[in-house]
Design a protein around this motif. Sequence first.
Motif, PDB file in Angstrom:
ATOM      1  N   THR A 227       1.053  -1.296  -0.211  1.00 39.04           N
ATOM      2  CA  THR A 227      -0.022   0.067  -0.151  1.00 39.04           C
ATOM      3  C   THR A 227       0.887   1.299   0.063  1.00 39.04           C
ATOM      4  O   THR A 227       2.246   1.244   0.527  1.00 39.04           O
ATOM      5  CB  THR A 227      -1.075  -0.106   1.356  1.00 39.04           C
ATOM      6  N   SER A 229       0.597   5.694   0.743  1.00 41.26           N
ATOM      7  CA  SER A 229      -0.318   6.712   1.233  1.00 41.26           C
ATOM      8  C   SER A 229       0.435   8.272   0.930  1.00 41.26           C
ATOM      9  O   SER A 229       1.644   8.204   1.346  1.00 41.26           O
ATOM     10  CB  SER A 229      -0.963   6.604   2.360  1.00 41.26           C
ATOM     11  N   ASN A 255      -4.395  10.592   0.551  1.00 42.42           N
ATOM     12  CA  ASN A 255      -4.941   9.354  -0.380  1.00 42.42           C
ATOM     13  C   ASN A 255      -4.137   8.245   0.176  1.00 42.42           C
ATOM     14  O   ASN A 255      -2.969   8.323   0.600  1.00 42.42           O
ATOM     15  CB  ASN A 255      -4.798   9.549  -1.910  1.00 42.42           C
ATOM     16  N   SER A 256      -5.026   7.036   0.044  1.00 47.11           N
ATOM     17  CA  SER A 256      -4.447   5.715   0.374  1.00 47.11           C
ATOM     18  C   SER A 256      -4.692   4.932  -0.675  1.00 47.11           C
ATOM     19  O   SER A 256      -5.950   4.572  -1.308  1.00 47.11           O
ATOM     20  CB  SER A 256      -5.160   5.130   1.752  1.00 47.11           C
ATOM     21  N   THR A 257      -3.799   4.144  -1.203  1.00 42.25           N
ATOM     22  CA  THR A 257      -4.030   3.191  -2.406  1.00 42.25           C
ATOM     23  C   THR A 257      -3.333   1.888  -2.192  1.00 42.25           C
ATOM     24  O   THR A 257      -2.269   1.827  -1.773  1.00 42.25           O
ATOM     25  CB  THR A 257      -3.253   3.923  -3.750  1.00 42.25           C
ATOM     26  N   HIS A 263      -7.224  -4.798  -4.391  1.00 44.45           N
ATOM     27  CA  HIS A 263      -8.292  -3.958  -4.515  1.00 44.45           C
ATOM     28  C   HIS A 263      -9.495  -4.261  -4.958  1.00 44.45           C
ATOM     29  O   HIS A 263     -10.630  -4.008  -4.803  1.00 44.45           O
ATOM     30  CB  HIS A 263      -7.826  -2.481  -5.125  1.00 44.45           C
ATOM     31  N   SER A 269      -9.955   0.871  -4.804  1.00 45.74           N
ATOM     32  CA  SER A 269      -8.335   0.896  -5.202  1.00 45.74           C
ATOM     33  C   SER A 269      -7.728   1.825  -4.597  1.00 45.74           C
ATOM     34  O   SER A 269      -6.611   1.811  -4.020  1.00 45.74           O
ATOM     35  CB  SER A 269      -8.231   0.581  -6.616  1.00 45.74           C
ATOM     36  N   SER A 270      -8.495   3.188  -4.288  1.00 42.88           N
ATOM     37  CA  SER A 270      -7.962   4.268  -3.759  1.00 42.88           C
ATOM     38  C   SER A 270      -9.006   5.071  -2.929  1.00 42.88           C
ATOM     39  O   SER A 270      -9.988   5.120  -3.392  1.00 42.88           O
ATOM     40  CB  SER A 270      -7.219   4.915  -5.062  1.00 42.88           C
ATOM     41  N   TYR A 272      -9.622   8.838  -1.243  1.00 45.16           N
ATOM     42  CA  TYR A 272      -9.060  10.172  -0.988  1.00 45.16           C
ATOM     43  C   TYR A 272      -9.826  10.750   0.383  1.00 45.16           C
ATOM     44  O   TYR A 272     -11.035  10.096   0.768  1.00 45.16           O
ATOM     45  CB  TYR A 272      -9.607  10.931  -2.052  1.00 45.16           C
ATOM     46  N   GLY A 301     -13.868   7.707  -3.263  1.00 44.30           N
ATOM     47  CA  GLY A 301     -13.054   7.045  -4.145  1.00 44.30           C
ATOM     48  C   GLY A 301     -14.256   6.360  -5.236  1.00 44.30           C
ATOM     49  O   GLY A 301     -15.258   6.844  -5.361  1.00 44.30           O
TER      50      GLY A 301
END
Length: 315
Positions: A227, A229, A255-257, A263, A269-270, A272, A301
Amino acid sequence: MNQHAPRQILHAITLAMTLLSGAAFAQVDDIIRSAHLSSAYAAIINFSAEPDISSSHLWIDKGSPDETQMRITKFPLRHEFKLKNHKWKPMVQATLARLRLDLTLDMDPANRIEPEWESYSATFGGGVRIPLSKHWSILPAIDGGYAHLKNEASYHGPDAIALQPLLEGKLFDWNADAWLVNGHLALFYNHQFGKLAVDAHLAGTVGHIESYDTTHELQEFSETISTASIKIDCTYPLGLSIAADPLFVVGHLGNSTILTDLHADLGISSIYETGLSLQADISRHGLPIKKIGLGAMVLWGEDAIGWALRTSYRF
């Protein structure tokens, strides 16, 4: 069924429906196994914790027949130590986290299954913050711990109830215990622009999650997850105080992805986030914690929206 809801779980349910048309009971294991659900279970557990206390609620495919709700509560406690005659700052952190995922699987207007996954985890670890310059520093860290994941399901309608003895203890209604270890690397930036303080960090995590005790071998999993971020906080004094403690307003953006294919298993998947916090400087009291804050965040997201309440602290 909606393709953006937890994909592998929906796939397994669709395959299981073929059992109603005369497939043998022995085929249940093979059908569930073919859905490769292990990565979905690992993805449910793997929600990283930032150094703040928060409670969030996220909807995936809100308003659709297959709406998914995810509730996350995390309680991390982090402390950095100052060493005499040394700029490096060792850090220790313990984190307690809980995640609940609710899903409604509509088979047809008269039949549905409502599964619920719940995960509890506890981790402990440490690292060291290393200054690179006046405004930049890095923090390598490692932590490990324990996680428990359980599933419970309710069945509604005659066709759904007919599936219960076939799926109970295999696809639904089970428990799993797992161990996990995570490696982290974060790059920090902080700068004071007049009265405005900017704090930002970019972080990457690689973690491994592996089950060691499950209700059935169909719940066993062993997955490596990556991951990333990015978080930016901008703090500005309000010119007000409470009991002589100065107040600040803090704007948040982040943001974390999930970088690996997991995902797809959760339908996101992401994520915000943006929001505001009210922060108080309590350093005059001589406590280890110098600042505390309370705020709210909006989360969004692809096919996802939600909110979070956040309580922050700084040493």
